[in-house]
Every structure is written in structure tokens, then in C-alpha cells.
Design a protein around this motif. Structure first.
Motif, PDB file in Angstrom:
ATOM      1  N   LEU A  21      57.550  51.166  33.320  1.00 20.49           N
ATOM      2  CA  LEU A  21      58.110  51.429  34.651  1.00 20.49           C
ATOM      3  C   LEU A  21      59.617  51.611  34.504  1.00 20.49           C
ATOM      4  O   LEU A  21      60.294  50.764  33.917  1.00 20.49           O
ATOM      5  N   ILE A  22      60.099  52.726  35.035  1.00 21.35           N
ATOM      6  CA  ILE A  22      61.528  53.044  34.908  1.00 21.35           C
ATOM      7  C   ILE A  22      62.130  53.134  36.296  1.00 21.35           C
ATOM      8  O   ILE A  22      61.687  53.951  37.112  1.00 21.35           O
ATOM      9  N   SER A  23      63.091  52.276  36.565  1.00 22.73           N
ATOM     10  CA  SER A  23      63.849  52.348  37.827  1.00 22.73           C
ATOM     11  C   SER A  23      65.323  52.285  37.487  1.00 22.73           C
ATOM     12  O   SER A  23      65.836  51.236  37.115  1.00 22.73           O
ATOM     13  N   HIS A  24      65.952  53.423  37.596  1.00 17.75           N
ATOM     14  CA  HIS A  24      67.386  53.493  37.297  1.00 17.75           C
ATOM     15  C   HIS A  24      68.106  53.955  38.551  1.00 17.75           C
ATOM     16  O   HIS A  24      67.826  55.039  39.066  1.00 17.75           O
ATOM     17  N   ASP A  25      69.034  53.149  39.016  1.00 21.16           N
ATOM     18  CA  ASP A  25      69.818  53.540  40.182  1.00 21.16           C
ATOM     19  C   ASP A  25      70.870  54.575  39.798  1.00 21.16           C
ATOM     20  O   ASP A  25      71.329  54.589  38.662  1.00 21.16           O
ATOM     21  N   PRO A  26      71.282  55.386  40.742  1.00 22.50           N
ATOM     22  CA  PRO A  26      72.319  56.372  40.400  1.00 22.50           C
ATOM     23  C   PRO A  26      73.687  55.715  40.160  1.00 22.50           C
ATOM     24  O   PRO A  26      74.408  56.120  39.253  1.00 22.50           O
ATOM     25  N   ALA A  27      74.019  54.698  40.966  1.00 19.79           N
ATOM     26  CA  ALA A  27      75.364  54.114  40.875  1.00 19.79           C
ATOM     27  C   ALA A  27      75.283  52.669  41.350  1.00 19.79           C
ATOM     28  O   ALA A  27      74.436  52.335  42.187  1.00 19.79           O
ATOM     29  N   PRO A  28      76.135  51.824  40.822  1.00 22.70           N
ATOM     30  CA  PRO A  28      76.049  50.400  41.176  1.00 22.70           C
ATOM     31  C   PRO A  28      76.473  50.155  42.614  1.00 22.70           C
ATOM     32  O   PRO A  28      77.241  50.935  43.187  1.00 22.70           O
ATOM     33  N   PRO A  29      75.990  49.075  43.204  1.00 23.25           N
ATOM     34  CA  PRO A  29      76.426  48.713  44.551  1.00 23.25           C
ATOM     35  C   PRO A  29      77.869  48.220  44.508  1.00 23.25           C
ATOM     36  O   PRO A  29      78.399  47.950  43.428  1.00 23.25           O
ATOM     37  N   PRO A  30      78.511  48.115  45.650  1.00 20.96           N
ATOM     38  CA  PRO A  30      79.862  47.536  45.652  1.00 20.96           C
ATOM     39  C   PRO A  30      79.803  46.115  45.096  1.00 20.96           C
ATOM     40  O   PRO A  30      78.853  45.380  45.369  1.00 20.96           O
ATOM     41  N   PRO A  31      80.800  45.704  44.322  1.00 21.30           N
ATOM     42  CA  PRO A  31      80.780  44.379  43.697  1.00 21.30           C
ATOM     43  C   PRO A  31      80.558  43.257  44.716  1.00 21.30           C
ATOM     44  O   PRO A  31      79.911  42.258  44.397  1.00 21.30           O
ATOM     45  N   ALA A  32      81.047  43.449  45.920  1.00 22.39           N
ATOM     46  CA  ALA A  32      80.914  42.388  46.928  1.00 22.39           C
ATOM     47  C   ALA A  32      79.460  42.098  47.270  1.00 22.39           C
ATOM     48  O   ALA A  32      79.124  41.014  47.749  1.00 22.39           O
ATOM     49  N   PHE A  33      78.593  43.078  47.014  1.00 24.80           N
ATOM     50  CA  PHE A  33      77.181  42.876  47.322  1.00 24.80           C
ATOM     51  C   PHE A  33      76.498  41.933  46.323  1.00 24.80           C
ATOM     52  O   PHE A  33      75.551  41.223  46.660  1.00 24.80           O
ATOM     53  N   ILE A  34      76.977  41.953  45.103  1.00 27.62           N
ATOM     54  CA  ILE A  34      76.283  41.253  44.013  1.00 27.62           C
ATOM     55  C   ILE A  34      76.034  39.756  44.319  1.00 27.62           C
ATOM     56  O   ILE A  34      74.904  39.279  44.181  1.00 27.62           O
ATOM     57  N   PRO A  35      77.074  39.012  44.739  1.00 23.94           N
ATOM     58  CA  PRO A  35      76.830  37.564  44.921  1.00 23.94           C
ATOM     59  C   PRO A  35      75.752  37.248  45.962  1.00 23.94           C
ATOM     60  O   PRO A  35      75.103  36.206  45.872  1.00 23.94           O
ATOM     61  N   THR A  36      75.558  38.128  46.917  1.00 20.80           N
ATOM     62  CA  THR A  36      74.557  37.858  47.950  1.00 20.80           C
ATOM     63  C   THR A  36      73.203  38.487  47.623  1.00 20.80           C
ATOM     64  O   THR A  36      72.249  38.362  48.388  1.00 20.80           O
ATOM     65  N   SER A  37      73.137  39.182  46.514  1.00 23.20           N
ATOM     66  CA  SER A  37      71.962  40.011  46.246  1.00 23.20           C
ATOM     67  C   SER A  37      70.771  39.228  45.705  1.00 23.20           C
ATOM     68  O   SER A  37      69.646  39.702  45.743  1.00 23.20           O
TER      69      SER A  37
END
Lengths: 334, 334, 334, 334
Positions: free
Chosen positions: A150-166
């Protein structure tokens, strides 16, 4: 549309807009109100969709409203869902039901036998391509399934601020692949091993997360599955699958934005794949809402609900543990 | 061909026939004799290629013979190579140099600085597709390489009798992928994890081996690599690679036996991929022999020799250990 | 190669070099001499191939020489072929046998029942792709063949100086497609219509020729065929075919120089097709020479000889006439 | 939808249902009534779409109705359109405006400068693939356009009873390709030549029509265009285009029903193309209706109207004449 059930949308952000527009455009729903903590967000979407702004309590107390579509921020999903179910509303909940597996399990009773129907939106199961793949494997078209990629590659990373809540890469992103793996393997994986790196954006590492991962699952039967994830592909939103069986293989490729090919001395340039999930999965979002209409009509049970949420989340937890310990993780019996 | 160096072929089995025919067909070699423990095998090939049958000692003692092509059974490779090098012959040795990493290392001195040139035949490096892939990654065409997928699926398993002498899936089969991984990653992997099953033929399990594997490599830089192996694909000889970088990806696909596509109501049927390694890698076998001609002419150093053999074998050992222990394996510094 | 028949190459230009190298590399021929009006050209190729320079008369008078490969300039093909046949030599003649259909027919007797075997090199019939297409149509894989599209697009136009001696687009270039059409349709076309333009290079128009054409053929059975030709594609050497039948279609696509695809935000760039005929048809040139070895061995009649030359040339004549008259042309019974 | 213009649908057959459903599902139209000569047909569709059944005169007399969608049988298109325009209604008319070019031209004044907007539904111009192709040719991406191939192959022939009323292959079927040719060539073709056969169904020949055609167009500039048509492909609804320019080519391929590929020893089977026009052109039917909303809103002129209808029909007439005379046909200046 006089006979369509009245529904309210709770959460008017990115995914709320997707589901709200689909509900408004479907003759099988009568979308009557939009709820959002931000008044302006609610008002803008309500205006666009031609319905009212309302408060959550108001919606849950309204006996004419049959169902709610929950697309609030992830951390509030479970509370809203529990309140809605308690109020007797059928629930369509954007995935994941909750980031915390323990919390989910603490509500096993209400969620696994809910007082009203609960659908958790693992939309990829409704994508026409994945939906065509599943029965063909099940029908033995490639003999016995032996391994899966299974391959799931996003085009571009989310804004860094999203990461801690993700919730981290595995709970936020790989969760779709974990659900796919369970569905297509048709067997709960027994063990999981993961390696991950932070190669895309150091801010992701600074937030304690990873952005590039390879996860291996092993079933008791010996079936193997590899999941490939990255937060940034550089070439679009890549969503593929490869099922290998005893008599052949089925490969699920990427859709392209057109069928044009440009031939020059450099080669044959096929059109790009979709740039993001909205375009790639537009049909699946409509199809899962249509499925929810069937659920409301009583003609189908929810395809994915509590058990599927726990199953996928357990794999996400295991992946996080594997990364933390550097060792494979054995999964408890479901 | 008066000026072409005289060479002898030692080993007239399946791979010996491939290399012998290529040598006989090349103006850059003067193939003078064929050696094989089975007199009939040697005689048949010598007759076909228009050269003499000889014994190994005779060949090594013949001062007019500049080089030997070693394609004996794997367990004898190292002894023949050491004898040939000691006799001052340049050596083309079918991979692997030896199945036993410890034995290889015990001869590090003679093999890493041999008295005559030593080429070990990792032929996939000479395949036109893989050969085109390497410089494009190196040139940064997809930015920094972040992950790599290597797929090697055999069409059908070998006869069960071969398994006990094979060295096992990793030393016999995955060895090509281990060399490819090291070459394309351009960095010695730091850690390896493998899971494998026996799904193809119970006789393989009975012989203590596996037939279906997924191997994950991790480099100190964070680069990840997955190797997918099976002894039986059900659809031909599948040899693919996928290189993912910070700015895009390069995918190396399978060659097909023709460019025909049949369109019916069932869909568009493209021609099969090659049924086996002989057809798929015919060009690479010719190209590596041509490289060996360059080595003999002094215009190129051997692309793969002792260090590459040890590097690939170390990964094969690690994979076997990972299977045995169920844990990832840390690789020693090269 | 002691038993291989001795052959001489007459004509050491571009195609002579192709056939000469293939003959020298084949164990089924003993290439003994090269003939060319330009002494230096002959000497250079003879040196490369390790054989002697000779004169044409000398070759034809040499009783040990069994066959000649004729690759002189087109205008001399017929004279050389007639002389060689008269001398009892088997003949491999580069196409076309002659540019002038009337002249060809004037020699019908000698050419259609020649004293020694005559093979005319319509090499595309030996391309692995076209060779696979023919029996699949004949076997009814797509039901009854109803229409055919043949696409031959050159990468770049020839030097203008070549045009006046070429015989024009139809006799020089489309001739391969005319032969293909006759072979694949399995029916002599009854009528032909052509339109052509000069869009690539005004020098071609100045020389009285065209560079871009569409030719339609109609058979008595109603089968239709379109031939698409251009002297300059801008994207390589394009050689495709499409066969449409009552139950489906078979499409013959272009070979690419590698199986690599580069995926970026611009799309998926497949490797270029071959840049010219030498690379594209290398296998066919070897295969047709191998066929000629069979002819010499008496195990196969020549696949293409006088009748096929006349058949293809008659279509070329008709195309030229159609352009001149602006009307369809009815073809005489073969 | 309070502000959306009120529209009525005239004709509730196959195409009327397509346009009616799209209008009902669009927020940009308020579909108020359905007209059909068969009361039951009208009633069924009106019930489905939640609107009234009405008579044509009633609709045209209703000052609140801004526009009509005309999808009656072809022979009545022109009368209905003329009546609707005379009543001041904007008109969306299913193609063709009329089968008789002379009749069309007799109404040139009213139709070319109509009292209300007139859109004639050449839907292929709104297909996302064709719509992407046009600007890329126009932008010079492949240099100067030199030739064009248009392929329209139906999956299966219509019932024989349809043929006599159809206007024949060229007016009924090729008409889309004639419009495409004019649009993509960006130049009115100067000459046309056609050959056609009846190979699919003898009943078509018995009705005086053909089912398999190749049509060649030539422009004054020398540009060439080939149109390939058949009533029965045996492999689905084939809709392709190939644009060849001075610097390369753009190929427009078929959409497939999924991205799945099945790999077996027989080869790689890609999913079928769409089985018919409804699925293949669903997006174009929605898009052209959206365009008509723009026309009603005054933000766009109709992309295709009288001039385009006459232009395409003139080519259809010429094709029929070419078949009848066996000669190329010179087209009048537009």
C-alpha cells in the motif's frame, strides 16, 4: 426532497465543507443547519449551502433532525459522537473516531452497539478503484492473496503547527492504510514492524514526529503487507496498491488529471496525478455519503464503525510502539 | 580476432552456457576451451562453441590463457577463483563469490588486492534500465534520494532439490537486490529487518527455507529501502525499482516481450513480461562480459569485486539473522 | 564457422554497414569480401569486419562465394541483382529492388523465377512486434480484420540533396508501409487515395516532393487502411500499427529506450522512443539475415521477393498518381 | 435556488433524461417542467425530477420561463428551436440543429443572430480531455499543428430501425468529429475525401448506410486530418485524438473504468474503457449545461451555435457526396 432526512453538519472546516457540499448536493439529504465553534466559519458555509447556523445543543435537541455529520477537530470527535448517539441521532463521523485507543476502548459498549447508527468515514473503501479491487481479490482472481503493498504519499507536508495536534504520522495519516490493510488482507495482522525517518521537514522532527515510513505487517497465515508513507512526494498525491497472489497480481494505479500525453524528444509525458486528496477522492466522499443515506434508510449496516476504528487504531499504536522500541510488536487478538 | 585475449570457461552449466555463448560471439574474446567436471557437458558446449575441452589444471597452467570465466556450482566458486588468481589469470566469477561470509573474509587479503583482476558478476548493474537509473539518481534528478523499493519476483520456484544447496533465499536470490540497494542507495545500510514466509511450496519450508520475503533497510542518513521477493509470481519474471526523492520519483518498470496490446471488452491486454532471467537480462550478460573485456584491456577497473561481494553477503547474513531472531540487525561498519 | 557459406557484401554505405556487421557477427555466414565503388569506404569496412576488399566482377566470378548482400545505391540495385543472379549467386537485396515499376516488370521473368534465391529486404516483416502481430490477426484473435492504421513518422528529414534521388516519399519511405499493408490486410488493395503536403522543409517542395501524407487504401472486401507518414515527427522514430477487427483491436506500440519513468509535478515522463531506424529495427536486420541463412540452407523460401516488390511498388506508383491527379486510383489486378 | 432561472425541458427521451437530470441537480437552474409528445414519458421524468408536466405551447407562452432545453427527436429540433427563439426563450439544443444543411441555411438570419441566446450541444468540446487539448495546441506546445487524427468508434451498432431516421453515419455520428476537426485545426477544411464500407451489419447497408469510414480533410495551409469511424469496435467506446505538430505530438487517450491492472502470465490487463457515451461523457454533459448557465447569466457567449452547426454539417454533406461520387469534394468558403 421533501422526504429526505434532515441532517446537520457539525464542523465547517476543510472536511466539513467537503461533506456539507456533498450533503447539500444530494437529493437523499435535507441539510438544515451548520454548527461550528467559529461563528464566521459556520455562517459562510451555511450561506453557501442555503441552510441555517445552529448550536450543537440546539441540533441535538431538535427531534426533526435525524442525523449529524461530525467533522470537528479530531480531538473533539468522540465527545460529539457520544453526545449525538445519546441524543438518538445517527452519526457520520470523519475518521478517526479518536486518537486515543484506550479512550475508544473505554467506550466500547456505547460505540460497538450504539443506540443509533454510527458510520466512521474511512472513505478510501468507497473509492471506485479500491472498491473494485476488494471483490476481485476475494473472488480468487489472483489465487490466494500472499502479500500486499500500500502506497500513500502526500504531495506536501502539512504546516508544522498541525503536527503536535495530529496524533503523529501513524494515527493521522497511516490510519487509512491500516484500515485498507485489514480490509484487503481479510485477516487481522498478528505482528507489525516499522521504521521511520524525518527527511522532509526538520520542524516535523522538532515536533517529535516522523514523515517517511515503511511499515511491515505479518499475519498468522504468513501473509505480508508493506505500507509506504511519506508526507511529501514531489509528484502529487500518490495512492496505489499492489496485491500479489498465487496466480498473479492486481495493481491499483493512480488516476491522472487527463488522458493527454505529450510526446517530444524527451519522452512521453503523461498528465500529472491528482495534486491532493480532494480531487483524488471526490467520488469516494460522495459515495460514502450515499452509503450513509442507505444506513439512514435502513438498507445497509455501516461498513465501518467502532470495530474498524479500533482495528486501525491498534495498528497505529503498534507502529508508534515499534518506532519507540526498535522492535516488532505483537498485536493482541482483536 | 587475432588480438583478442584467450579465455577459458570453467563450468558449462546454465550460467556457463550463457557466458560461454556470449564470449564466443564477441570479437573481444578468443574462447579457447571449456572445463566441466562432467565430460559430456563440457564436450557438448565446446562443440557448439567451436573450442576445445580441457581440464582446470591444464587451463591454469597454460600461459597463453589470460582469463577464466568461472561458472561452476556456487560451492566451488571460491576455490576455483583463488586457484585462478594464484595462477595469474584474470577472473570473471559468476555471483556469489561464496555463500559463506566468514570464508570470504578469511581470504580478504588475496581477494581485495588480487594478483590479477577479479570481476564478480552482479549482472543487474549492467542491465540498460538499471544502468540508466543510477546516474539519474546520482545527478539529483529527483533531488535527494529518500527511499527505494526493489522488486524481484521469480516466475516459478526452483526444484525443491536445489533449495538445500542454494544457501537460502537471501544468499541465493536476494543477493542481487542487496547489491542493487547498496549501489543505488550509495550508502551502506546500517540496519536490516526481514520477515519471510513459506507460501509457495511446502517443500521449501521442509528444506528449512522461505520463499516470500519483505526486507527493510535503514541507512544512518535515514534513507529507507524495501526489498520484495518471492519465488513464484504467477505472472513472469518481475524486476522493478522505485526511487523516491525530495523532488519526485523514478520508476523502473518491466520489459515486455512485445509492444502489442489487445483491446477487447475485457480491457487492454499488454504483452507479458519476460518469462525468466535469460530473456530479461540477456543484454546485461553481454554488457558485463564487454566490461570484463575492458578490464582485461586495462581500460576499466572491475565494477564489482570483493568489496561488493562482502557488502551484499553481509546483508544476506543479516537477513537470515533477522528471520532467526525476529529482531532488526545492526550491520557492522563496512 | 568452417561450414558457413561464403558471402560478399556489395555496397558499404549506411545499410551495407548494418548488414555487413550482422553477417560478420553471425556464425551462419562467412563474410569474405566487401565491394564498394569508393575504395576507402570498402577498405574501412573490410578492415573492421576482418575480410578482404574485392571488385564486383571478381566476387561474381568466384565460385566459392555462394551469395551476395546488395546494399548499393538504390538506382543500381536492379543491375547488380540481375548480374548476381546470372552468376548463380543467391541474393539478399536491400529494398527497393528498383524505383521504376515498369523496369521491374520488364524483368519479371528473371526475377519471379530466378536462377538462384532472391530475397528483398522488407525488414519490418522481421521486427518481433510486427512478426507477432501478423499471426494473431490471421488466427482471428480480433475476429475479421476490418481496418488497419499504419504510422511511420521519421524523426527528422533527410538532407535536401537526397530528395531528388530518393524516388519521392512514396517509393522511398511509404514503401515499407505499402508492404506492411499488403501483408497484414492479406488482400491486395483495390483502390488508393492520397493527400500530401510539404510542411517540414520547403527544400523538399522545391525538389518536387512532399513530406507529410495520409494514404487510404480500400480492398474489394471493404477493408480500409490508412497510412500516416511524415518526414519529421519531433519526438523520435514512430512506428505503430492498429488493427481493428469485428471482435476487438490489436495495437502495436513504440519501443522505448528504457523502462524508466520520471514522476514529477509535471506528470510521468516515460523514456523516449528510439531516435532512428538503426536502433528500432536492429533486431529485424539480424532476423532477416538469419532468414537469408535459412534460404541459403534451403529450409525456407524467401519471404519477400519479386512479387512483394512489385506489389508494394504498385501502391507507391498509385499514391504518386493520386497526388498528381487529385483522384483515387484503381489498382490493376496483381 | 431561488434566483436560478426557470427552465423547461422539451423532449424526455435518452438525451432529454441526461440533460434533465443534470439541470435538476444543478443549483444554477430551476427546472420547472418537462414536455414530451408521449405523456407517460414526460410524466415519468417529471416525477423523478420533481417538476411539472407541460405542453410546449404552454412553456413557450410562460413569461417566467427563461430558457428551454431541446432534446426532441432530431427531425423536430429546428422547428422547436425556431419557435422557442421567437418566443424569446434562450435555447440549449441537442445536436444537430437539423439534418438538412439547406434548411439550416434557409434560416441563417434567425439562427445566426437569434433574438435570444442559442447554444447547440457539441458536448465533446466540454470533455475535460478535449478541453485541455485545445489550448495546448493553440499555445504552440507542439509547434505548428500539421496533422490530426480523430478516432470515434462506437461499441455496438444502433438498432437497424434507427438507421433510416438517423441522417446516415456522417450526419448522425461523424458530426462530432467534424466539429472537433474544425475546432482543433482552427481552420475550415478546404477539401474532403471519404471511403466507407458496411462491415458491421448488413441491415445497415440495406438501409442505404455505411458503418465503417475513413475521412480525410485537407486545409488550404496543407494541414491534414483523418477521421476514423466505426459503429462497432468490439472493445468499448473509443474516443481518441492525436495532434501532430512541428515539435512533437499530443495524444488524447481513452479513459478507463478503473485504474486496476491484472497481471498474469497472459500479460497485464488494464481495465476496460467506458462501454458507452453516457459514462464517457458524463462530465461533459454537466459542463456544457454549466456553460449554458453562464450564457443565461450573460457572462459567456455560446461556444457553439449556428455557425458551428453549419460548419460541421457542411463536412457531413461533403462526406456523403464523396462517398456518392468516389471523388474528393471541395468545400465552399464558409
Amino acid at each position: 426532497m421533501g422526504n429526505a432526512p434532515k441532517v446537520a453538519l457539525i464542523g465547517a472546516g476543510r472536511m466539513g465543507q467537503v461533506h456539507g457540499r456533498n450533503a447539500a448536493g444530494s437529493p437523499r439529504f435535507d441539510l438544515v443547519s451548520v454548527v461550528d465553534a467559529h461563528a464566521e466559519t459556520a455562517a459562510a458555509l451555511a450561506a453557501e449551502l442555503g441552510c441555517a447556523v445552529a448550536g450543537q445543543d440546539e441540533v441535538l435537541a431538535d427531534p426533526t433532525i435525524a442525523a449529524v455529520l461530525v467533522a470537528t477537530s479530531t480531538s473533539t470527535h468522540l465527545d460529539v459522537v457520544l453526545a449525538a448517539l445519546a441524543a438518538g441521532k445517527a452519526v457520520f463521523c470523519e475518521k478517526p473516531l479518536d486518537l486515543d485507543l484506550g479512550r475508544l476502548r473505554a467506550h466500547a459498549a456505547e460505540l460497538s452497539a450504539p443506540p443509533a447508527p454510527l458510520y466512521v468515514a474511512f472513505n478510501k473503501r468507497f473509492d471506485p478503484n479500491f472498491r473494485a479491487l476488494k471483490p476481485r481479490i476475494a473472488a480468487g482472481e489472483i489465487g490466494a492473496l500472499e502479500s500486499l503493498t500500500l502506497i500513500s504519499h502526500d504531495p506536501a507536508p502539512p504546516p508544522p503547527a498541525f503536527i503536535p495536534t495530529s496524533g503523529g504520522l501513524f494515527r493521522d495519516f497511516s490510519i487509512h492504510d491500516f484500515d485498507m490493510a485489514r480490509w484487503l488482507l481479510d485477516e487481522q495482522p498478528a505482528e507489525l514492524f516499522a521504521w521511520a525517518s524525518c527527511l522532509v521537514d526538520p520542524a516535523i522532527a522538532a515536533a517529535g514526529d516522523v514523515d517517511t515510513a515503511r511499515i511491515v505487517l505479518r499475519c498468522a497465515s504468513g501473509k505480508l503487507c508493506v505500507i509506504s508513507n511519506t508526507r511529501r512526494s514531489g509528484y502529487g498525491y500518490d495512492q496505489r496498491a499492489e496485491a500479489y497472489g498465487s496466480k498473479g497480481a492486481i495493481l491499483l494505479g493512480d488516476e491522472r488529471i487527463s488522458t493527454l500525453e505529450t510526446w517530444t524528444e524527451a519522452g512521453a509525458l503523461a498528465a500529472p496525478i491528482h495534486p491532493g486528496f480532494q480531487a483524488r477522492y471526490a467520488a469516494s466522499y460522495r459515495a460514502e455519503l450515499d452509503h450513509f443515506a442507505d444506513v439512514l434508510a435502513g438498507t445497509a449496516p455501516p461498513l465501518t464503525a467502532y470495530a474498524e476504528s479500533v482495528g486501525a487504531s491498534a495498528l497505529a499504536e503498534a507502529a508508534a510502539r515499534s518506532i519507540a522500541t526498535g522492535a516488532p510488536v505483537r498485536l493482541a487478538e482483536a
